[in-house]
Design a protein around this motif. Structure first.
Motif, mmCIF file in Angstrom:
data_model
loop_
_atom_site.group_PDB
_atom_site.id
_atom_site.type_symbol
_atom_site.label_atom_id
_atom_site.label_comp_id
_atom_site.label_asym_id
_atom_site.label_seq_id
_atom_site.Cartn_x
_atom_site.Cartn_y
_atom_site.Cartn_z
ATOM 1 N N VAL A 186 0.834 -1.201 0.000
ATOM 2 C CA VAL A 186 0.000 0.000 0.000
ATOM 3 C C VAL A 186 0.871 1.254 0.000
ATOM 4 O O VAL A 186 0.663 2.177 -0.799
ATOM 5 C CB VAL A 186 -0.961 0.004 1.213
ATOM 6 N N VAL A 187 1.849 1.292 0.885
ATOM 7 C CA VAL A 187 2.725 2.464 0.968
ATOM 8 C C VAL A 187 3.524 2.621 -0.319
ATOM 9 O O VAL A 187 3.698 3.738 -0.822
ATOM 10 C CB VAL A 187 3.645 2.386 2.206
ATOM 11 N N ALA A 188 3.996 1.524 -0.872
ATOM 12 C CA ALA A 188 4.743 1.584 -2.135
ATOM 13 C C ALA A 188 3.881 2.172 -3.244
ATOM 14 O O ALA A 188 4.337 3.026 -4.008
ATOM 15 C CB ALA A 188 5.248 0.203 -2.528
ATOM 16 N N ALA A 204 2.842 6.542 -6.744
ATOM 17 C CA ALA A 204 1.865 7.440 -7.374
ATOM 18 C C ALA A 204 2.273 8.895 -7.178
ATOM 19 O O ALA A 204 2.247 9.692 -8.126
ATOM 20 C CB ALA A 204 0.468 7.187 -6.797
ATOM 21 N N ARG A 205 2.670 9.238 -5.962
ATOM 22 C CA ARG A 205 3.076 10.622 -5.677
ATOM 23 C C ARG A 205 4.301 10.996 -6.497
ATOM 24 O O ARG A 205 4.345 12.059 -7.115
ATOM 25 C CB ARG A 205 3.369 10.779 -4.184
ATOM 26 N N ARG A 206 5.299 10.124 -6.526
ATOM 27 C CA ARG A 206 6.551 10.420 -7.236
ATOM 28 C C ARG A 206 6.368 10.509 -8.745
ATOM 29 O O ARG A 206 7.138 11.187 -9.424
ATOM 30 C CB ARG A 206 7.596 9.341 -6.934
ATOM 31 N N HIS A 207 5.381 9.796 -9.284
ATOM 32 C CA HIS A 207 5.205 9.731 -10.735
ATOM 33 C C HIS A 207 3.950 10.459 -11.213
ATOM 34 O O HIS A 207 3.497 10.253 -12.342
ATOM 35 C CB HIS A 207 5.195 8.265 -11.192
ATOM 36 N N ALA A 257 -5.142 4.841 -7.798
ATOM 37 C CA ALA A 257 -5.860 3.812 -8.566
ATOM 38 C C ALA A 257 -5.074 3.412 -9.816
ATOM 39 O O ALA A 257 -4.987 2.220 -10.136
ATOM 40 C CB ALA A 257 -7.252 4.315 -8.952
ATOM 41 N N GLN A 258 -4.496 4.385 -10.516
ATOM 42 C CA GLN A 258 -3.676 4.073 -11.689
ATOM 43 C C GLN A 258 -2.473 3.226 -11.301
ATOM 44 O O GLN A 258 -2.095 2.285 -11.998
ATOM 45 C CB GLN A 258 -3.186 5.355 -12.369
ATOM 46 N N THR A 259 -1.875 3.575 -10.178
ATOM 47 C CA THR A 259 -0.689 2.858 -9.722
ATOM 48 C C THR A 259 -1.042 1.433 -9.297
ATOM 49 O O THR A 259 -0.314 0.493 -9.631
ATOM 50 C CB THR A 259 -0.022 3.617 -8.557
ATOM 51 N N VAL A 260 -2.139 1.268 -8.589
ATOM 52 C CA VAL A 260 -2.564 -0.078 -8.184
ATOM 53 C C VAL A 260 -2.809 -0.935 -9.420
ATOM 54 O O VAL A 260 -2.383 -2.091 -9.483
ATOM 55 C CB VAL A 260 -3.809 -0.007 -7.268
ATOM 56 N N ALA A 263 8.582 1.787 -2.742
ATOM 57 C CA ALA A 263 8.312 2.541 -3.974
ATOM 58 C C ALA A 263 9.527 2.543 -4.877
ATOM 59 O O ALA A 263 9.398 2.406 -6.098
ATOM 60 C CB ALA A 263 7.892 3.971 -3.636
ATOM 61 N N GLN A 264 10.705 2.678 -4.295
ATOM 62 C CA GLN A 264 11.918 2.649 -5.102
ATOM 63 C C GLN A 264 12.139 1.267 -5.696
ATOM 64 O O GLN A 264 12.538 1.123 -6.848
ATOM 65 C CB GLN A 264 13.140 3.076 -4.289
#
Length: 74
Positions: A15-17, A22-25, A30-33, A61-62
């Motif tokens: 979830v955190v990833a 999502a924030r970084r990109h 929802a798009q990221t999931v 995330a990294q």
């Protein structure tokens, strides 16, 4: 199979990833999931639980970014 607490921790890492990726990109969560499911990122995060649970939560995330980049070029 992960123990119950480890299972919850593995979900938290995912979830955190997703939220951080999502924030970084500049994507919605929802798009990221959707991307993470489609590209198998959640499975890869879970497979690396033993390492990732010892790191800062943002490292997931990294890891996801590195995995997706290598998948594009591999």
């Amino acid at each position: 199979m992960l123990l119950e607490q480890n299972e919850r921790d593995a979900h938290l890492i995912g979830v955190v990833a997703a939220e951080e990726y999502a924030r970084r990109h500049d994507m919605t969560t929802a798009q990221t999931v959707d991307l993470f499911f489609r590209e198998g990122v959640f499975d890869r995060l879970r497979s690396q639980y033993d390492v990732l649970h010892t790191l800062d939560l943002g490292e997931g995330a990294q890891f996801a970014a590195d995995y997706l980049e290598s998948a594009r070029h591999g």
